[in-house]
Write a protein that holds these residues in place. Structure first.
Motif, PDB file in Angstrom:
ATOM      1  N   ASP A 211       0.815  -1.206   0.000  1.00 22.99           N
ATOM      2  CA  ASP A 211       0.000   0.000   0.000  1.00 22.99           C
ATOM      3  C   ASP A 211       0.854   1.265   0.000  1.00 22.99           C
ATOM      4  N   ALA A 212       0.429   2.203  -0.795  1.00 29.51           N
ATOM      5  CA  ALA A 212       1.082   3.511  -0.861  1.00 29.51           C
ATOM      6  C   ALA A 212       0.024   4.530  -1.231  1.00 29.51           C
ATOM      7  N   LYS A 213       0.014   5.643  -0.518  1.00 31.31           N
ATOM      8  CA  LYS A 213      -0.968   6.690  -0.809  1.00 31.31           C
ATOM      9  C   LYS A 213      -0.262   8.033  -0.877  1.00 31.31           C
ATOM     10  N   ILE A 214      -0.821   8.901  -1.725  1.00 34.72           N
ATOM     11  CA  ILE A 214      -0.229  10.231  -1.875  1.00 34.72           C
ATOM     12  C   ILE A 214      -1.011  11.202  -0.997  1.00 34.72           C
ATOM     13  N   ALA A 215      -0.283  12.010  -0.244  1.00 34.60           N
ATOM     14  CA  ALA A 215      -0.936  13.007   0.615  1.00 34.60           C
ATOM     15  C   ALA A 215      -0.611  14.407   0.105  1.00 34.60           C
ATOM     16  N   TYR A 216      -1.665  15.227   0.041  1.00 34.17           N
ATOM     17  CA  TYR A 216      -1.491  16.604  -0.433  1.00 34.17           C
ATOM     18  C   TYR A 216      -1.599  17.612   0.711  1.00 34.17           C
ATOM     19  N   THR A 217      -2.071  17.135   1.868  1.00 29.31           N
ATOM     20  CA  THR A 217      -2.172  18.010   3.041  1.00 29.31           C
ATOM     21  C   THR A 217      -1.713  17.216   4.269  1.00 29.31           C
ATOM     22  N   ALA A 218      -1.449  17.958   5.359  1.00 25.66           N
ATOM     23  CA  ALA A 218      -1.013  17.292   6.592  1.00 25.66           C
ATOM     24  C   ALA A 218      -2.116  16.374   7.125  1.00 25.66           C
ATOM     25  N   GLU A 219      -3.376  16.791   6.962  1.00 24.75           N
ATOM     26  CA  GLU A 219      -4.506  15.972   7.440  1.00 24.75           C
ATOM     27  C   GLU A 219      -4.551  14.654   6.683  1.00 24.75           C
ATOM     28  N   GLN A 220      -4.376  14.755   5.365  1.00 22.46           N
ATOM     29  CA  GLN A 220      -4.383  13.539   4.544  1.00 22.46           C
ATOM     30  C   GLN A 220      -3.238  12.611   4.961  1.00 22.46           C
ATOM     31  N   ALA A 221      -2.075  13.220   5.221  1.00 16.23           N
ATOM     32  CA  ALA A 221      -0.909  12.415   5.613  1.00 16.23           C
ATOM     33  C   ALA A 221      -1.210  11.651   6.903  1.00 16.23           C
ATOM     34  N   MET A 222      -1.846  12.317   7.856  1.00 13.58           N
ATOM     35  CA  MET A 222      -2.210  11.677   9.134  1.00 13.58           C
ATOM     36  C   MET A 222      -3.201  10.530   8.889  1.00 13.58           C
ATOM     37  N   GLN A 223      -4.206  10.823   8.062  1.00 18.45           N
ATOM     38  CA  GLN A 223      -5.225   9.801   7.766  1.00 18.45           C
ATOM     39  C   GLN A 223      -4.583   8.563   7.144  1.00 18.45           C
ATOM     40  N   HIS A 224      -3.730   8.800   6.128  1.00 25.07           N
ATOM     41  CA  HIS A 224      -3.077   7.670   5.450  1.00 25.07           C
ATOM     42  C   HIS A 224      -2.190   6.898   6.428  1.00 25.07           C
ATOM     43  N   PHE A 225      -1.491   7.646   7.293  1.00 23.40           N
ATOM     44  CA  PHE A 225      -0.622   6.997   8.278  1.00 23.40           C
ATOM     45  C   PHE A 225      -1.456   6.043   9.145  1.00 23.40           C
ATOM     46  N   ASN A 226      -2.578   6.558   9.647  1.00 28.20           N
ATOM     47  CA  ASN A 226      -3.409   5.747  10.550  1.00 28.20           C
ATOM     48  C   ASN A 226      -3.976   4.525   9.841  1.00 28.20           C
ATOM     49  N   LYS A 227      -4.436   4.738   8.610  1.00 27.81           N
ATOM     50  CA  LYS A 227      -5.070   3.647   7.873  1.00 27.81           C
ATOM     51  C   LYS A 227      -4.056   2.547   7.509  1.00 27.81           C
ATOM     52  N   ILE A 228      -2.936   2.981   6.966  1.00 24.08           N
ATOM     53  CA  ILE A 228      -1.944   1.993   6.511  1.00 24.08           C
ATOM     54  C   ILE A 228      -1.296   1.289   7.704  1.00 24.08           C
ATOM     55  N   SER A 229      -1.008   2.042   8.778  1.00 25.42           N
ATOM     56  CA  SER A 229      -0.354   1.395   9.926  1.00 25.42           C
ATOM     57  C   SER A 229      -1.306   0.415  10.610  1.00 25.42           C
TER      58      SER A 229
END
Lengths: 356, 80
Positions: free
Chosen positions: A180-198
């Motif tokens: 899994d790999a996701k692109i984040a365009y904002t800090a909120e998105q980065a946090m969301q992706h971090f939580n989901k993938i981890s």
């Protein structure tokens, strides 16, 4: 007058193959088997190895001669060895193609034992090669071998993201350790992706610099002595929402082949691999990932004139392996799905007895 | 301006760039101009040839040729 000519008979190999699944991120098992069936230098009996009863390769009787369920990698090497011992007593396997990243660790551990005690051969990376190309180590790996890799850092907690944002800027890529790999365009998105993938794949999470460009991939195999046995570059023409190729075309890219050759020479990579590479508008190449096995599109190289799967077997079985240097450019693959009609008794057989 | 040397074009106007995997569809005049560019003809020579074959004024051809070349550049079919 009677004349006699000595004709060398083709050997027959019994080859076991995993990765018979075929969801929208399909396993490489079925294409590996198709390549084996196309081999001209040997005859083959195919033993399919499945983890679940709904893997479609199990029911493809024109491709697979016999199927056995095998334990999940989490069961450990001893359980796996015992299952192989049982299967080998019946089938006398010559060669084995592991086709999942997740199972490779166990197979690398078991390689010597399978070879010495059961006479089952493989061509797989060493543990050192396998670990070094791991996503978490790839940046260092690139630096060591003089190959560009997007800058990346491993993190273990979400609060480590904001300082990295200042360093990387947006967009940035959030990657799971295994998948899994996701692109984040904002800090909120980065946090969301971090939580989901981890939550799904565990820690650490890799935060990677985003490289703008076109993704190109290489399917290849190397002999473990630093020599490339074959390499075919492909550009994806159509991708699924998981980023998997649903259509692709072979391309002519000398720079990419040179980079592949360099990597193989430097690392003495042993066995099949797939390189995922990003080519920028300035013709710079960034290595994104090394998959330590054949990819699901490995039948495209066969169509383009390189049966790398056949060469892999021949190298190990000492049957005059071919080292390919050419391939046909502009050869395409277009993937499709196909509904197999299966009788319940077959499903019952594999589910209940673990064999079909 | 030089076209990339390994570009392949069929009579039907299908253009394939083997280094990127991109493909394009050209209309008959596009094919004609593309083949003239491949031969290394100058813009003036191409315009003269097209003026002889088509009922069109020089300004229109000039503009169309220029647009076509911009498209070739944007699609990275021109040597840098």
């Amino acid at each position: 007058m009677l004349s006699m000519k000595s004709v060398k008979e083709k050997p027959t190999y019994t080859i076991a193959v995993t990765g018979l699944n075929a969801i929208d991120s399909p396993g490489p098992g079925v294409p590996v088997i198709r390549a084996l069936r196309d081999a001209t230098s040997f005859n083959v009996r195919i033993i399919g190895l499945s983890y679940e009863s709904l893997e479609p390769g199990i029911y493809m009787h024109d491709l697979v001669d016999k199927v056995y369920q095998v334990p999940y990698p989490a069961a450990g090497t001893q359980v796996m060895y015992e299952r192989f011992e049982y299967i080998n007593n019946i089938e006398n396997i010559d060669f084995l193609f592991p086709n999942f990243d997740a199972e490779l660790f166990n197979f690398i551990k078991l390689e010597e034992r399978l070879k010495k005690e059961l006479n089952i051969h493989m061509l797989i990376p060493t543990m050192e090669q396998f670990e070094a190309r791991n996503k978490t180590n790839l940046y260092e790996y690139g630096k060591k071998h003089g190959i560009k890799v997007p800058f990346a850092k491993m993190i273990y907690a979400a609060h480590e993201i904001p300082p990295l944002v200042a360093e990387f800027g947006f967009p940035l890529v959030i990657k799971g350790k295994f998948y899994d790999a996701k692109i984040a365009y904002t800090a909120e998105q980065a946090m969301q992706h971090f939580n989901k993938i981890s939550a799904q794949w565990g820690l650490p999470i890799i935060i990677q610099e985003f490289i703008h460009g076109t993704e190109v991939n290489v399917c290849g195999v190397s002999d473990g002595k630093g020599k490339l046995m074959g390499a075919v570059p492909m550009r994806k023409l159509y991708i699924t929402d998981k980023g998997k190729a649903w259509a692709g075309v072979t391309i002519s890219d000398k720079k990419l082949i040179d980079m592949t050759q360099k990597l193989v020479k430097e690392t003495k990579w042993n066995g099949p691999f797939e390189l995922e590479v990003m080519k920028t508008a300035d013709d710079e190449y960034y290595l994104i990932e090394i998959n330590p096995r054949f990819p699901a599109w490995c039948y495209l190289p066969v169509g383009a004139g390189q049966n790398q799967v056949e060469s892999t077997v021949n190298l190990v079985m000492k049957n005059n392996p071919v080292y390919f240097t050419k391939y046909e450019v502009g050869k395409m693959f277009i993937r499709y799905s196909y509904d197999l009609i299966v009788n319940m008794n077959e499903f019952e057989q594999i589910s209940t007895f673990g064999e079909l | 301006m030089k076209l990339k040397k390994d570009l392949a074009i069929s009579d039907s106007g299908f253009l394939f760039n083997p280094s990127s995997g991109d493909s394009f569809s050209l209309n008959p005049i596009g094919v004609e101009i593309f083949k003239l560019l491949q031969k290394g003809e100058s813009d003036d020579a191409i315009i003269t040839l097209l003026l002889n074959d088509y009922a069109v004024d020089k300004n229109t051809i000039d503009k169309d040729l220029n647009d076509f070349k911009i498209m070739l550049t944007n699609h990275k079919l021109i040597n840098a």
